[in-house]
Motif scaffolding. Structure first.
Motif, PDB file in Angstrom:
ATOM      1  N   UNK A   1      -7.544 -22.406   5.554  1.00  0.00           N
ATOM      2  CA  UNK A   1      -8.186 -22.521   4.628  1.00  0.00           C
ATOM      3  C   UNK A   1      -8.204 -21.012   4.080  1.00  0.00           C
ATOM      4  N   UNK A   2      -9.202 -21.180   2.350  1.00  0.00           N
ATOM      5  CA  UNK A   2      -8.499 -19.261   1.782  1.00  0.00           C
ATOM      6  C   UNK A   2      -9.947 -20.336   0.124  1.00  0.00           C
ATOM      7  N   UNK A   3      -9.804 -19.103   0.098  1.00  0.00           N
ATOM      8  CA  UNK A   3     -10.694 -19.104  -1.176  1.00  0.00           C
ATOM      9  C   UNK A   3      -9.426 -18.169  -2.464  1.00  0.00           C
ATOM     10  N   UNK A   4      -8.556 -19.282  -3.604  1.00  0.00           N
ATOM     11  CA  UNK A   4      -7.827 -18.825  -4.157  1.00  0.00           C
ATOM     12  C   UNK A   4      -7.709 -17.240  -5.188  1.00  0.00           C
ATOM     13  N   UNK A   5      -8.492 -17.255  -5.415  1.00  0.00           N
ATOM     14  CA  UNK A   5      -8.957 -15.836  -5.551  1.00  0.00           C
ATOM     15  C   UNK A   5      -9.868 -14.667  -4.708  1.00  0.00           C
TER      16      UNK A   5
ATOM     17  N   UNK B   1     -16.325 -15.472   0.460  1.00  0.00           N
ATOM     18  CA  UNK B   1     -17.580 -16.018   0.033  1.00  0.00           C
ATOM     19  C   UNK B   1     -17.785 -17.574   0.576  1.00  0.00           C
ATOM     20  N   UNK B   2     -18.685 -17.320   0.368  1.00  0.00           N
ATOM     21  CA  UNK B   2     -20.086 -18.613   1.724  1.00  0.00           C
ATOM     22  C   UNK B   2     -19.260 -20.123   1.229  1.00  0.00           C
ATOM     23  N   UNK B   3     -18.880 -20.230  -0.128  1.00  0.00           N
ATOM     24  CA  UNK B   3     -19.391 -21.275  -0.874  1.00  0.00           C
ATOM     25  C   UNK B   3     -17.915 -21.815  -0.124  1.00  0.00           C
ATOM     26  N   UNK B   4     -16.882 -21.302  -0.045  1.00  0.00           N
ATOM     27  CA  UNK B   4     -15.425 -21.521   0.204  1.00  0.00           C
ATOM     28  C   UNK B   4     -15.841 -21.921   1.474  1.00  0.00           C
ATOM     29  N   UNK B   5     -16.190 -21.376   2.730  1.00  0.00           N
ATOM     30  CA  UNK B   5     -16.343 -21.405   3.863  1.00  0.00           C
ATOM     31  C   UNK B   5     -17.196 -22.189   4.466  1.00  0.00           C
ATOM     32  N   UNK B   6     -17.945 -23.031   3.614  1.00  0.00           N
ATOM     33  CA  UNK B   6     -18.526 -24.125   4.161  1.00  0.00           C
ATOM     34  C   UNK B   6     -18.109 -25.859   2.912  1.00  0.00           C
ATOM     35  N   UNK B   7     -17.429 -25.020   1.968  1.00  0.00           N
ATOM     36  CA  UNK B   7     -16.497 -26.363   2.158  1.00  0.00           C
ATOM     37  C   UNK B   7     -15.156 -26.731   2.855  1.00  0.00           C
TER      38      UNK B   7
END
Length: 58
Positions: free
Chosen positions: A5-9, A41-47
């Motif tokens: 999992x990764x955030x696009x930015x 950031x937290x919202x990415x990892x929570x998702x």
């Protein structure tokens, strides 16, 4: 189950995660890859954790 999992930015580890995903595809290693809006950031990892839970308890 292998999940990436990764955030696009994500500027901290995003490039590495995309490289690992690409290598796993090349080696035909079965895995799940999600990239989603956001950075390191937290919202990415929570998702990501939420999606993992859904898959784990089906």
């Amino acid at each position: 189950m292998i999940r990436l999992n990764v955030g696009k930015s994500d500027r901290r580890c995003g490039d590495v995660t995309y490289a690992v995903h690409k290598r796993m595809e090349e080696k035909k290693i079965d895995h799940i890859f999600y990239d989603m809006p956001g950075g390191h950031e937290t919202k990415v990892w929570q998702h990501a954790l939420y999606n993992f839970g859904k898959r784990l308890f089906r």
